[in-house]
Design a protein around this motif. Structure first.
Motif, PDB file in Angstrom:
ATOM      1  N   VAL A 184       0.844  -1.208   0.000  1.00 47.76           N
ATOM      2  CA  VAL A 184       0.000   0.000   0.000  1.00 47.76           C
ATOM      3  C   VAL A 184       0.871   1.247   0.000  1.00 47.76           C
ATOM      4  O   VAL A 184       0.622   2.201  -0.751  1.00 47.76           O
ATOM      5  CB  VAL A 184      -0.940   0.000   1.228  1.00 47.76           C
ATOM      6  CG1 VAL A 184      -1.569   1.379   1.422  1.00 47.76           C
ATOM      7  CG2 VAL A 184      -2.032  -1.042   1.066  1.00 47.76           C
ATOM      8  N   MET A 185       1.922   1.253   0.831  1.00 42.65           N
ATOM      9  CA  MET A 185       2.789   2.422   0.924  1.00 42.65           C
ATOM     10  C   MET A 185       3.574   2.673  -0.361  1.00 42.65           C
ATOM     11  O   MET A 185       4.000   3.786  -0.632  1.00 42.65           O
ATOM     12  CB  MET A 185       3.748   2.272   2.110  1.00 42.65           C
ATOM     13  CG  MET A 185       3.066   2.391   3.460  1.00 42.65           C
ATOM     14  SD  MET A 185       2.199   3.969   3.674  1.00 42.65           S
ATOM     15  CE  MET A 185       3.576   5.124   3.673  1.00 42.65           C
ATOM     16  N   ILE A 186       3.755   1.648  -1.169  1.00 44.48           N
ATOM     17  CA  ILE A 186       4.416   1.815  -2.470  1.00 44.48           C
ATOM     18  C   ILE A 186       3.423   2.305  -3.517  1.00 44.48           C
ATOM     19  O   ILE A 186       3.657   3.288  -4.225  1.00 44.48           O
ATOM     20  CB  ILE A 186       5.067   0.489  -2.914  1.00 44.48           C
ATOM     21  CG1 ILE A 186       6.247   0.145  -1.990  1.00 44.48           C
ATOM     22  CG2 ILE A 186       5.550   0.577  -4.364  1.00 44.48           C
ATOM     23  CD1 ILE A 186       6.806  -1.241  -2.206  1.00 44.48           C
ATOM     24  N   GLU A 187       2.271   1.631  -3.594  1.00 41.03           N
ATOM     25  CA  GLU A 187       1.275   1.949  -4.624  1.00 41.03           C
ATOM     26  C   GLU A 187       0.657   3.332  -4.406  1.00 41.03           C
ATOM     27  O   GLU A 187       0.227   3.982  -5.357  1.00 41.03           O
ATOM     28  CB  GLU A 187       0.171   0.892  -4.645  1.00 41.03           C
ATOM     29  CG  GLU A 187       0.658  -0.509  -4.989  1.00 41.03           C
ATOM     30  CD  GLU A 187       1.312  -0.586  -6.361  1.00 41.03           C
ATOM     31  OE1 GLU A 187       0.810   0.094  -7.284  1.00 41.03           O
ATOM     32  OE2 GLU A 187       2.315  -1.307  -6.504  1.00 41.03           O
ATOM     33  N   LEU A 188       0.618   3.779  -3.161  1.00 43.80           N
ATOM     34  CA  LEU A 188       0.035   5.080  -2.835  1.00 43.80           C
ATOM     35  C   LEU A 188       0.720   6.215  -3.579  1.00 43.80           C
ATOM     36  O   LEU A 188       0.086   7.219  -3.935  1.00 43.80           O
ATOM     37  CB  LEU A 188       0.132   5.312  -1.327  1.00 43.80           C
ATOM     38  CG  LEU A 188      -0.524   6.565  -0.743  1.00 43.80           C
ATOM     39  CD1 LEU A 188      -2.037   6.499  -0.873  1.00 43.80           C
ATOM     40  CD2 LEU A 188      -0.127   6.727   0.719  1.00 43.80           C
ATOM     41  N   PHE A 189       2.014   6.055  -3.857  1.00 43.61           N
ATOM     42  CA  PHE A 189       2.794   7.130  -4.462  1.00 43.61           C
ATOM     43  C   PHE A 189       3.050   6.920  -5.958  1.00 43.61           C
ATOM     44  O   PHE A 189       3.868   7.611  -6.540  1.00 43.61           O
ATOM     45  CB  PHE A 189       4.111   7.295  -3.712  1.00 43.61           C
ATOM     46  CG  PHE A 189       3.918   7.788  -2.300  1.00 43.61           C
ATOM     47  CD1 PHE A 189       3.759   9.136  -2.042  1.00 43.61           C
ATOM     48  CD2 PHE A 189       3.853   6.898  -1.242  1.00 43.61           C
ATOM     49  CE1 PHE A 189       3.558   9.597  -0.751  1.00 43.61           C
ATOM     50  CE2 PHE A 189       3.653   7.347   0.053  1.00 43.61           C
ATOM     51  CZ  PHE A 189       3.502   8.697   0.302  1.00 43.61           C
ATOM     52  N   LYS A 190       2.329   6.005  -6.562  1.00 41.48           N
ATOM     53  CA  LYS A 190       2.456   5.770  -7.997  1.00 41.48           C
ATOM     54  C   LYS A 190       1.350   6.501  -8.742  1.00 41.48           C
ATOM     55  O   LYS A 190       0.168   6.176  -8.603  1.00 41.48           O
ATOM     56  CB  LYS A 190       2.396   4.275  -8.305  1.00 41.48           C
ATOM     57  CG  LYS A 190       3.623   3.502  -7.847  1.00 41.48           C
ATOM     58  CD  LYS A 190       3.545   2.052  -8.292  1.00 41.48           C
ATOM     59  CE  LYS A 190       4.797   1.279  -7.911  1.00 41.48           C
ATOM     60  NZ  LYS A 190       4.723  -0.140  -8.350  1.00 41.48           N
ATOM     61  N   ALA A 191       1.751   7.484  -9.549  1.00 45.05           N
ATOM     62  CA  ALA A 191       0.769   8.298 -10.269  1.00 45.05           C
ATOM     63  C   ALA A 191      -0.041   7.468 -11.264  1.00 45.05           C
ATOM     64  O   ALA A 191      -1.180   7.805 -11.576  1.00 45.05           O
ATOM     65  CB  ALA A 191       1.459   9.450 -10.992  1.00 45.05           C
ATOM     66  N   GLU A 192       0.534   6.362 -11.755  1.00 41.47           N
ATOM     67  CA  GLU A 192      -0.188   5.548 -12.732  1.00 41.47           C
ATOM     68  C   GLU A 192      -1.417   4.871 -12.134  1.00 41.47           C
ATOM     69  O   GLU A 192      -2.281   4.381 -12.857  1.00 41.47           O
ATOM     70  CB  GLU A 192       0.726   4.488 -13.347  1.00 41.47           C
ATOM     71  CG  GLU A 192       1.379   3.542 -12.367  1.00 41.47           C
ATOM     72  CD  GLU A 192       2.770   4.000 -11.970  1.00 41.47           C
ATOM     73  OE1 GLU A 192       3.633   3.131 -11.727  1.00 41.47           O
ATOM     74  OE2 GLU A 192       2.996   5.227 -11.902  1.00 41.47           O
ATOM     75  N   ASN A 193      -1.517   4.839 -10.804  1.00 37.27           N
ATOM     76  CA  ASN A 193      -2.700   4.263 -10.162  1.00 37.27           C
ATOM     77  C   ASN A 193      -3.854   5.252 -10.080  1.00 37.27           C
ATOM     78  O   ASN A 193      -4.966   4.873  -9.718  1.00 37.27           O
ATOM     79  CB  ASN A 193      -2.364   3.798  -8.740  1.00 37.27           C
ATOM     80  CG  ASN A 193      -1.413   2.616  -8.736  1.00 37.27           C
ATOM     81  OD1 ASN A 193      -1.419   1.823  -9.664  1.00 37.27           O
ATOM     82  ND2 ASN A 193      -0.592   2.507  -7.714  1.00 37.27           N
ATOM     83  N   ARG A 194      -3.602   6.525 -10.418  1.00 40.78           N
ATOM     84  CA  ARG A 194      -4.637   7.544 -10.293  1.00 40.78           C
ATOM     85  C   ARG A 194      -5.850   7.245 -11.155  1.00 40.78           C
ATOM     86  O   ARG A 194      -6.991   7.420 -10.723  1.00 40.78           O
ATOM     87  CB  ARG A 194      -4.086   8.927 -10.640  1.00 40.78           C
ATOM     88  CG  ARG A 194      -5.135  10.035 -10.602  1.00 40.78           C
ATOM     89  CD  ARG A 194      -4.529  11.403 -10.845  1.00 40.78           C
ATOM     90  NE  ARG A 194      -3.793  11.858  -9.671  1.00 40.78           N
ATOM     91  CZ  ARG A 194      -4.354  12.502  -8.658  1.00 40.78           C
ATOM     92  NH1 ARG A 194      -5.646  12.746  -8.665  1.00 40.78           N
ATOM     93  NH2 ARG A 194      -3.637  12.901  -7.649  1.00 40.78           N
ATOM     94  N   ALA A 195      -5.645   6.789 -12.405  1.00 42.53           N
ATOM     95  CA  ALA A 195      -6.761   6.519 -13.309  1.00 42.53           C
ATOM     96  C   ALA A 195      -7.702   5.489 -12.699  1.00 42.53           C
ATOM     97  O   ALA A 195      -8.925   5.632 -12.737  1.00 42.53           O
ATOM     98  CB  ALA A 195      -6.252   6.032 -14.664  1.00 42.53           C
ATOM     99  N   GLU A 196      -7.116   4.442 -12.085  1.00 47.29           N
ATOM    100  CA  GLU A 196      -7.935   3.416 -11.456  1.00 47.29           C
ATOM    101  C   GLU A 196      -8.687   3.977 -10.268  1.00 47.29           C
ATOM    102  O   GLU A 196      -9.872   3.698 -10.069  1.00 47.29           O
ATOM    103  CB  GLU A 196      -7.039   2.255 -11.010  1.00 47.29           C
ATOM    104  CG  GLU A 196      -7.805   1.090 -10.404  1.00 47.29           C
ATOM    105  CD  GLU A 196      -6.895  -0.054 -10.010  1.00 47.29           C
ATOM    106  OE1 GLU A 196      -7.352  -0.917  -9.239  1.00 47.29           O
ATOM    107  OE2 GLU A 196      -5.747  -0.084 -10.476  1.00 47.29           O
ATOM    108  N   THR A 197      -8.009   4.812  -9.468  1.00 50.41           N
ATOM    109  CA  THR A 197      -8.655   5.419  -8.315  1.00 50.41           C
ATOM    110  C   THR A 197      -9.790   6.332  -8.746  1.00 50.41           C
ATOM    111  O   THR A 197     -10.893   6.297  -8.194  1.00 50.41           O
ATOM    112  CB  THR A 197      -7.626   6.238  -7.494  1.00 50.41           C
ATOM    113  OG1 THR A 197      -6.550   5.388  -7.137  1.00 50.41           O
ATOM    114  CG2 THR A 197      -8.263   6.812  -6.249  1.00 50.41           C
ATOM    115  N   ASP A 198      -9.532   7.167  -9.756  1.00 54.32           N
ATOM    116  CA  ASP A 198     -10.558   8.087 -10.237  1.00 54.32           C
ATOM    117  C   ASP A 198     -11.734   7.326 -10.836  1.00 54.32           C
ATOM    118  O   ASP A 198     -12.882   7.725 -10.714  1.00 54.32           O
ATOM    119  CB  ASP A 198      -9.973   9.041 -11.286  1.00 54.32           C
ATOM    120  CG  ASP A 198      -8.984  10.025 -10.665  1.00 54.32           C
ATOM    121  OD1 ASP A 198      -8.981  10.132  -9.435  1.00 54.32           O
ATOM    122  OD2 ASP A 198      -8.228  10.661 -11.418  1.00 54.32           O
TER     123      ASP A 198
END
Length: 253
Positions: A184-198
């Motif tokens: 979680v602490m690694i993925e939290l700071f990956k901008a490429e995960n933003r699309a999935e979050t949004d």
């Protein structure tokens, strides 16, 4: 830091790609089971090569003190209130994972037998004692917006928590839970995960709109049915008025 066995350095600016340690992670924030990537020596075998980041070390020490209070607080809850609750996972224990300073505030994951939360702690000089428990706040990270809830505890004071797992029954071991917390602490700071979050937020918003429309349609349907029933059943006043009208007509004839 430098391994005194094989002289392999650990550079915080580079991190450790093999163990998925992000660039910018100080040596003190490495997992306790981290080993030299070259000779597998433990952290205790590393010595200081140079110290360009002494302020960062002082900041990490400050965060570590906050985290110690946080862990102590929840261990007290575990022993005094939660140990005999049926839904807790007794294979797990209270553990702070990956805490480090982010934008001047401590950030990490707290694992417990009954929840896993992302925790934000106050910066140096910040007073969060006035936080109102239950108030929600959206905080932004490279991977997206996350909802945090304000809380207060006696030992740690004010803090903010984002629920990752509200129950912990799916975890078989402490190591399994800790490994997920590190991820979680690694993925939290990956901008490429933003699309999935949004996208997830978009789906939730769409579903909320659908439920609101359904509720409105049901309310309108109920109102229409009530109106039709009222029209079909004459009121007492109508019956009386109709009777009087009939008597008047007879008298006029």
């Amino acid at each position: 830091m430098e391994c005194k066995i094989c002289w392999t350095p650990y550079d915080p600016a580079s991190g450790d790609e093999f163990r998925q340690v992000l660039p910018g992670t100080p040596f003190t924030a490495l997992p306790e089971d981290w080993h030299c990537p070259n000779c597998d020596a433990p952290k205790a075998q590393f010595i200081v090569q140079s110290d360009p980041g002494a302020p960062a070390l002082l900041e990490q020490n400050r965060v570590d003190a906050q985290v110690s209070a946080l862990v102590a607080d929840f261990r007290e809850i575990w022993h005094s209130k939660m140990r005999d609750v049926p839904l807790v996972n007794k294979a797990l224990s209270i553990e702070a994972v990956g805490f480090r300073s982010h934008e001047g505030r401590g950030l990490g994951v707290l694992v417990s037998p009954w929840f896993m939360n992302l925790i934000q702690l106050p910066a140096a000089g910040e007073d969060w004692s006035g936080l109102i428990p239950g108030v929600k706040e959206d905080l932004e990270f490279p991977s997206g917006l996350y909802e945090f809830i304000h809380n207060r505890r006696e030992m740690v004071g004010g803090y903010k928590a984002c629920s990752l797992y509200p129950t912990m029954g799916d975890f078989q071991t402490q190591m399994q839970a800790v490994d997920l917390a590190r991820a979680v602490m690694i993925e939290l700071f990956k901008a490429e995960n933003r699309a999935e979050t949004d996208r997830a937020a978009e789906i939730r918003a769409s579903r909320t709109a659908e439920l609101a429309a359904l509720e409105a349609a049901e309310a309108e349907k109920a109102e229409t049915a009530a109106r039709a029933e009222a029209m079909a059943q004459p009121t007492r006043r109508r019956l009386i008025s109709a009777g009087l009208a009939g008597e008047d007509e007879g008298a006029a004839e």
